[in-house]
Structure formats: structure tokens, C-alpha cells
Design a protein around this motif. Sequence first.
Motif, PDB file in Angstrom:
ATOM      1  N   GLU A  45     -40.984  44.808 -16.710  1.00 19.12           N
ATOM      2  CA  GLU A  45     -40.176  45.996 -16.962  1.00 19.12           C
ATOM      3  C   GLU A  45     -38.793  45.858 -16.330  1.00 19.12           C
ATOM      4  OE1 GLU A  45     -40.222  50.836 -16.109  1.00 19.12           O
ATOM      5  OE2 GLU A  45     -41.931  49.582 -15.521  1.00 19.12           O
ATOM      6  N   LEU A  46     -38.756  45.425 -15.060  1.00 18.23           N
ATOM      7  CA  LEU A  46     -37.463  45.245 -14.402  1.00 18.23           C
ATOM      8  C   LEU A  46     -36.687  44.116 -15.064  1.00 18.23           C
ATOM      9  CD1 LEU A  46     -35.386  45.827 -12.257  1.00 18.23           C
ATOM     10  CD2 LEU A  46     -36.700  44.427 -10.644  1.00 18.23           C
ATOM     11  N   GLY A  47     -37.378  43.031 -15.416  1.00 23.15           N
ATOM     12  CA  GLY A  47     -36.720  41.921 -16.090  1.00 23.15           C
ATOM     13  C   GLY A  47     -36.080  42.361 -17.404  1.00 23.15           C
ATOM     14  N   ARG A  48     -36.786  43.177 -18.169  1.00 24.29           N
ATOM     15  CA  ARG A  48     -36.238  43.659 -19.443  1.00 24.29           C
ATOM     16  C   ARG A  48     -35.053  44.602 -19.219  1.00 24.29           C
ATOM     17  NH1 ARG A  48     -38.936  42.257 -23.872  1.00 24.29           N
ATOM     18  NH2 ARG A  48     -41.102  41.515 -23.673  1.00 24.29           N
ATOM     19  N   GLN A  49     -35.126  45.414 -18.171  1.00 23.68           N
ATOM     20  CA  GLN A  49     -34.001  46.292 -17.861  1.00 23.68           C
ATOM     21  C   GLN A  49     -32.748  45.474 -17.563  1.00 23.68           C
ATOM     22  OE1 GLN A  49     -35.065  48.873 -14.630  1.00 23.68           O
ATOM     23  NE2 GLN A  49     -36.723  49.871 -15.751  1.00 23.68           N
ATOM     24  N   ILE A  50     -32.919  44.449 -16.735  1.00 17.04           N
ATOM     25  CA  ILE A  50     -31.777  43.619 -16.344  1.00 17.04           C
ATOM     26  C   ILE A  50     -31.270  42.835 -17.543  1.00 17.04           C
ATOM     27  CG2 ILE A  50     -31.064  41.684 -14.883  1.00 17.04           C
ATOM     28  CD1 ILE A  50     -33.153  42.751 -12.845  1.00 17.04           C
ATOM     29  N   SER A  54     -27.625  42.664 -19.190  1.00 17.70           N
ATOM     30  CA  SER A  54     -26.947  41.375 -19.312  1.00 17.70           C
ATOM     31  C   SER A  54     -27.824  40.441 -20.133  1.00 17.70           C
ATOM     32  CB  SER A  54     -26.689  40.764 -17.923  1.00 17.70           C
ATOM     33  OG  SER A  54     -26.113  39.480 -18.042  1.00 17.70           O
ATOM     34  N   PRO A  55     -27.578  40.351 -21.441  1.00 10.74           N
ATOM     35  CA  PRO A  55     -28.422  39.521 -22.314  1.00 10.74           C
ATOM     36  C   PRO A  55     -28.469  38.051 -21.903  1.00 10.74           C
ATOM     37  CG  PRO A  55     -27.001  40.972 -23.596  1.00 10.74           C
ATOM     38  CD  PRO A  55     -26.530  41.055 -22.181  1.00 10.74           C
ATOM     39  N   ASP A  56     -27.522  37.618 -21.034  1.00  8.05           N
ATOM     40  CA  ASP A  56     -27.472  36.224 -20.620  1.00  8.05           C
ATOM     41  C   ASP A  56     -28.370  35.923 -19.431  1.00  8.05           C
ATOM     42  OD1 ASP A  56     -25.651  35.600 -22.574  1.00  8.05           O
ATOM     43  OD2 ASP A  56     -23.900  35.837 -21.279  1.00  8.05           O
ATOM     44  N   THR A  57     -29.144  36.913 -18.982  1.00 14.23           N
ATOM     45  CA  THR A  57     -29.894  36.740 -17.735  1.00 14.23           C
ATOM     46  C   THR A  57     -30.837  35.547 -17.786  1.00 14.23           C
ATOM     47  OG1 THR A  57     -29.764  39.118 -17.277  1.00 14.23           O
ATOM     48  CG2 THR A  57     -31.440  37.855 -16.111  1.00 14.23           C
ATOM     49  N   LYS A  58     -31.575  35.388 -18.877  1.00 18.84           N
ATOM     50  CA  LYS A  58     -32.512  34.259 -18.964  1.00 18.84           C
ATOM     51  C   LYS A  58     -31.752  32.940 -18.979  1.00 18.84           C
ATOM     52  CE  LYS A  58     -36.434  36.580 -21.157  1.00 18.84           C
ATOM     53  NZ  LYS A  58     -37.427  36.528 -22.252  1.00 18.84           N
ATOM     54  N   HIS A  63     -30.038  27.944 -15.954  1.00 19.87           N
ATOM     55  CA  HIS A  63     -28.984  27.119 -15.376  1.00 19.87           C
ATOM     56  C   HIS A  63     -29.151  26.980 -13.858  1.00 19.87           C
ATOM     57  CE1 HIS A  63     -26.297  25.772 -18.503  1.00 19.87           C
ATOM     58  NE2 HIS A  63     -26.392  26.951 -19.105  1.00 19.87           N
ATOM     59  N   ASN A  64     -29.596  28.037 -13.225  1.00 19.47           N
ATOM     60  CA  ASN A  64     -29.855  27.937 -11.792  1.00 19.47           C
ATOM     61  C   ASN A  64     -30.940  26.910 -11.509  1.00 19.47           C
ATOM     62  OD1 ASN A  64     -29.706  29.121  -8.932  1.00 19.47           O
ATOM     63  ND2 ASN A  64     -31.860  29.391  -9.434  1.00 19.47           N
ATOM     64  N   ARG A  65     -31.978  26.938 -12.319  1.00 18.66           N
ATOM     65  CA  ARG A  65     -33.080  25.977 -12.158  1.00 18.66           C
ATOM     66  C   ARG A  65     -32.594  24.548 -12.408  1.00 18.66           C
ATOM     67  NH1 ARG A  65     -38.041  26.175  -9.622  1.00 18.66           N
ATOM     68  NH2 ARG A  65     -39.386  24.554 -10.470  1.00 18.66           N
ATOM     69  N   GLU A 274     -21.441  25.855 -22.811  1.00 19.67           N
ATOM     70  CA  GLU A 274     -21.337  27.254 -22.437  1.00 19.67           C
ATOM     71  C   GLU A 274     -19.933  27.790 -22.703  1.00 19.67           C
ATOM     72  OE1 GLU A 274     -23.729  29.054 -21.839  1.00 19.67           O
ATOM     73  OE2 GLU A 274     -25.324  27.636 -21.346  1.00 19.67           O
ATOM     74  N   THR A 275     -19.875  28.951 -23.293  1.00 18.53           N
ATOM     75  CA  THR A 275     -18.588  29.623 -23.513  1.00 18.53           C
ATOM     76  C   THR A 275     -18.441  30.842 -22.603  1.00 18.53           C
ATOM     77  OG1 THR A 275     -19.545  30.955 -25.298  1.00 18.53           O
ATOM     78  CG2 THR A 275     -18.486  28.874 -25.905  1.00 18.53           C
ATOM     79  N   GLN A 276     -19.547  31.258 -21.967  1.00 18.50           N
ATOM     80  CA  GLN A 276     -19.524  32.385 -21.046  1.00 18.50           C
ATOM     81  C   GLN A 276     -19.802  31.897 -19.626  1.00 18.50           C
ATOM     82  OE1 GLN A 276     -18.711  35.531 -21.966  1.00 18.50           O
ATOM     83  NE2 GLN A 276     -18.417  34.727 -24.048  1.00 18.50           N
ATOM     84  N   PRO A 277     -19.200  32.534 -18.617  1.00 19.09           N
ATOM     85  CA  PRO A 277     -19.454  32.115 -17.233  1.00 19.09           C
ATOM     86  C   PRO A 277     -20.917  32.284 -16.849  1.00 19.09           C
ATOM     87  CG  PRO A 277     -17.556  33.596 -17.369  1.00 19.09           C
ATOM     88  CD  PRO A 277     -18.243  33.647 -18.700  1.00 19.09           C
ATOM     89  N   VAL A 278     -21.387  31.426 -15.982  1.00 19.46           N
ATOM     90  CA  VAL A 278     -22.701  31.572 -15.357  1.00 19.46           C
ATOM     91  C   VAL A 278     -22.437  32.077 -13.943  1.00 19.46           C
ATOM     92  CG1 VAL A 278     -24.771  30.380 -14.563  1.00 19.46           C
ATOM     93  CG2 VAL A 278     -23.756  29.765 -16.763  1.00 19.46           C
ATOM     94  N   PRO A 279     -22.781  33.323 -13.627  1.00 28.62           N
ATOM     95  CA  PRO A 279     -22.340  33.940 -12.374  1.00 28.62           C
ATOM     96  C   PRO A 279     -23.167  33.541 -11.154  1.00 28.62           C
ATOM     97  CG  PRO A 279     -23.608  35.516 -13.618  1.00 28.62           C
ATOM     98  CD  PRO A 279     -23.491  34.289 -14.495  1.00 28.62           C
ATOM     99  N   ILE A 280     -23.400  32.267 -11.011  1.00 27.62           N
ATOM    100  CA  ILE A 280     -24.079  31.742  -9.826  1.00 27.62           C
ATOM    101  C   ILE A 280     -23.285  30.541  -9.338  1.00 27.62           C
ATOM    102  CG2 ILE A 280     -26.173  30.670  -8.910  1.00 27.62           C
ATOM    103  CD1 ILE A 280     -27.807  32.187 -10.884  1.00 27.62           C
ATOM    104  N   TYR A 281     -22.899  30.591  -8.068  1.00 29.98           N
ATOM    105  CA  TYR A 281     -22.264  29.444  -7.444  1.00 29.98           C
ATOM    106  C   TYR A 281     -23.326  28.555  -6.802  1.00 29.98           C
ATOM    107  CZ  TYR A 281     -17.580  31.606  -7.704  1.00 29.98           C
ATOM    108  OH  TYR A 281     -16.402  32.160  -8.132  1.00 29.98           O
TER     109      TYR A 281
END
Length: 288
Positions: A45-50, A54-58, A63-65, A274-281
Motif C-alpha cells: 500500500e505504501l509502495g503504491r502510494q509512493i 513518483s512513477p519512477d520509483t521502481k 538503479h540503486n541496486r 535515462e532521460t530523467q534524473p535518478v535522485p540518489i547519490y
Amino acid sequence: MSEHQPSVTPPAHPESDRIDTTRPHPARVYDWFLGGKDNYPVDEELGRQIAGLSPDTKRIARHNRWFMHRAMRRLAGEEGIRQFLDIGSGIPTEPNLHQIVQSTAPDARVVYVDNDPIVLAHAGALLSGTAEGATAYLDADVRQPERILGLAADVLDLDRPVALSLIALLHFVDDEDGGDEGEGRSEGAYALVERLMERLAPGSCLVLSQLTGDFDPESVAKGVASYAAGGVTLVPRSHRAISRFFDGLEMVEPGLVPVVDWHPELSVGELPVETQPVPIYGAVARKP
């Protein structure tokens, strides 16, 4: 360092009695983002909310992995690290860290640390390493640095270089988070990293990835609110704030960058364009 390889200690109660399915847990929400099955309706439920915010969450989670995969290949290969301490390991998702490093260095020794009972329930998947090396799992919280290091010393020689892995973990630790009872108060995430690194030998490396609001602050702020509604702290940090974790360490090039830009040539297979930023440093740095 003892010669035996510790195993997972069975909990005093069945795992089902320890797992809180009424509140989301970061490890299980992340498992849902990665397409895993070891999560509960409250996590989904929380995952779907997020994901709705932000549709790019998955995509971001993947990318983090992948950053973790590349960093570990670099450390086990070019850097020659043979000992790894992975705090906040999460639910096993192949390839796991030990599979990556032991494919390069079969004698590598890996200690996983997490505090979610569902991770403990699946920890057998983290203990199937090579005969030449060692893998172990510790049931502990990042806020217990002395406990973690004391138990890890049964597997790792802390007088030799260790790679400390803190992947997508510290954005769940507040800057003023208190230490675990019995270990005194800490100054939060920065002090925890400092306490861990100060005990490790010269030549040790810090591998860290962290959520940022630098690229899309509005979406990240909505994600913070969603996590907070689920009772989970989420602390995005700026590039400057994340850089503080590496004070006193020597950055491995290219330094602190969005995870997609950290040595993409080390990927197995092609990374998606990727054309959109990945917001993880992410970054890797060495202790002098």
C-alpha cells in the motif's frame, strides 16, 4: 577473528510473532519496488502510494541496486578488498553482495546486518557462499555500531581493510537520531558513520547511496510525507549534506554523483538510457 563461521541464531519466538504486519517496513517496501514477494499488504500500500506520486520509483530502486553491484565489483576487483560489512542488507535479491564479490574473489568474507525479522527469516539465502570464503548474518540495528562491530569481528579481521556498505540506508536515519539504549546517545547519522569507520583499518572503504531532493524536491517531499504517514522516517539530503559522510576519506573517482553516473562500464549488460534524473547519490571512498 575466529575460524568458525557463525550461523543465524534462531529467534526466541516464531518469526510470525516478531514481524509487525500492521506498519510498513523500509526493507519490505524496497522489496516491493524491486518486484519481490517478501512483503505485506501494508508495505505494498505504501509502495503504491509512493509510486503514484513518483512513477519512477521502481526505476530508481533498480538503479540503486545496480550501483551496489558495480561498486562491489570495483572493490573486489581493482581495489582488492576481501572483507565486506553490509548494514541494512534488506531482503535477499539475487545477485546478493556475497555472490558478486565471491565471483571475483572466492575467499571474500561477508557479514550482512539487518533488524527486520522477515530478513532474518530469509537469511539462509545470504549464507550460501563459497567454501573458501565466509558469509554470516547479524540481527542488529545500524544504531548499534559497537554491537555490530563486536559481532562482526567473529568473521572479519578489523585490523585489515573492510568495505562498509550503507546502501539506501541513511535516509532512514535522522541527523539527530539517538543511539540504541545501552550504547548512549549519538548525534545521528553522521556520528554513526564516523563511529563505524573509525574502528576500521586504513585502506577500508565506505560505500554509500542516499536519496536527495536536489533534482525533484516536490516529488521527494511528497514521498517523505507518505513515509511519515506510515510511521517511517525519511531524510533526503543535498549533495553537500551527503558529502559530509565522507569527511576525512579519499574519494574514488568520479566522487559523489547520481548513481547512474558511477562507473556504468562495470555493469553486467547495458544500463537503460535515462532521460530523467535518478535522485540518489552514490560514492565510494577510502580511509587513508
